[in-house]
Design a protein around this motif. Structure first.
Motif, short mmCIF file in Angstrom:
data_model
loop_
_atom_site.label_atom_id
_atom_site.label_comp_id
_atom_site.label_asym_id
_atom_site.label_seq_id
_atom_site.Cartn_x
_atom_site.Cartn_y
_atom_site.Cartn_z
N LEU A 108 0.86 -1.18 0.00
CA LEU A 108 0.00 0.00 0.00
C LEU A 108 0.89 1.23 0.00
O LEU A 108 1.76 1.37 0.86
N ASN A 109 0.68 2.11 -0.97
CA ASN A 109 1.41 3.38 -1.04
C ASN A 109 0.46 4.48 -0.60
O ASN A 109 -0.60 4.67 -1.18
N ILE A 110 0.84 5.21 0.42
CA ILE A 110 0.01 6.31 0.92
C ILE A 110 0.82 7.60 0.76
O ILE A 110 1.71 7.88 1.56
N PRO A 111 0.51 8.38 -0.28
CA PRO A 111 1.25 9.63 -0.50
C PRO A 111 0.97 10.62 0.63
O PRO A 111 -0.12 10.67 1.19
N PHE A 112 1.99 11.42 0.96
CA PHE A 112 1.83 12.44 2.00
C PHE A 112 0.69 13.40 1.66
O PHE A 112 0.05 13.94 2.54
N ALA A 113 0.43 13.60 0.35
CA ALA A 113 -0.60 14.54 -0.08
C ALA A 113 -2.00 14.15 0.41
O ALA A 113 -2.87 15.00 0.52
N VAL A 114 -2.24 12.86 0.71
CA VAL A 114 -3.57 12.44 1.16
C VAL A 114 -3.63 12.23 2.68
O VAL A 114 -4.67 11.88 3.21
#
Length: 150
Positions: free
Chosen positions: A53-59
């Motif tokens: 799972l990739n969770i970008p800092f933007a979200v």
């Protein structure tokens, strides 16, 4: 007598089921690999069916830290709406009380590693906020590699 016997058997079956779920959750949490990069949090989770799972800092809306008496901490990531991740896909790496809007959680991290601090610094740096350079006291890992303490 028959009712009591039925209740005891049902209770034992329920306890065995809960024990199996607890064991699976514990194994999944121990086998997880959490990485913090300069742009995202990467969670490599799963036992039989591993997933990334990739969770970008933007979200990421906010980060919270929950400490435990055993010397570990959980780092909870609140995801901005309308972005969502499936609660079932995250289990057991999800805050239990967040069923309608699941919140990913980095579970059972050693407090000494300072994961929350590392994540907080990485998010601030990606947002262009000035942060103090990390020192050896901030983490016992290599510079630039960290965990989070909000």
């Amino acid at each position: 007598v028959q009712i009591t016997g039925g209740l005891v058997i049902s209770g034992l079956i329920g306890l065995v089921g809960l024990g199996l779920l607890w064991s699976i959750g514990r194994a999944a949490a121990r086998g997880a690999i959490y990485s913090i990069t300069d742009k995202r949090v990467v969670m490599r989770v799963g036992i039989a069916l591993p997933m990334i799972l990739n969770i970008p800092f933007a979200v990421i809306e906010s980060v919270a830290r929950v400490t435990h008496a055993d010397g570990t901490e959980d780092v909870v990531l609140r995801i901005m709406k309308p972005a969502r991740i499936s609660w079932i896909a995250l289990w057991p790496h999800v805050r239990t009380a967040s069923i309608l809007h699941p919140e990913p959680m980095l579970r059972a991290l050693p407090q000494a590693d300072g994961a929350a601090q590392i994540l907080a610094r990485a998010i601030a740096a990606s947002a262009g906020v000035a942060v103090q350079p990390m020192t050896a006291a901030d983490t016992n890992t290599r510079p630039g590699h960290a965990a989070v303490t909000a």
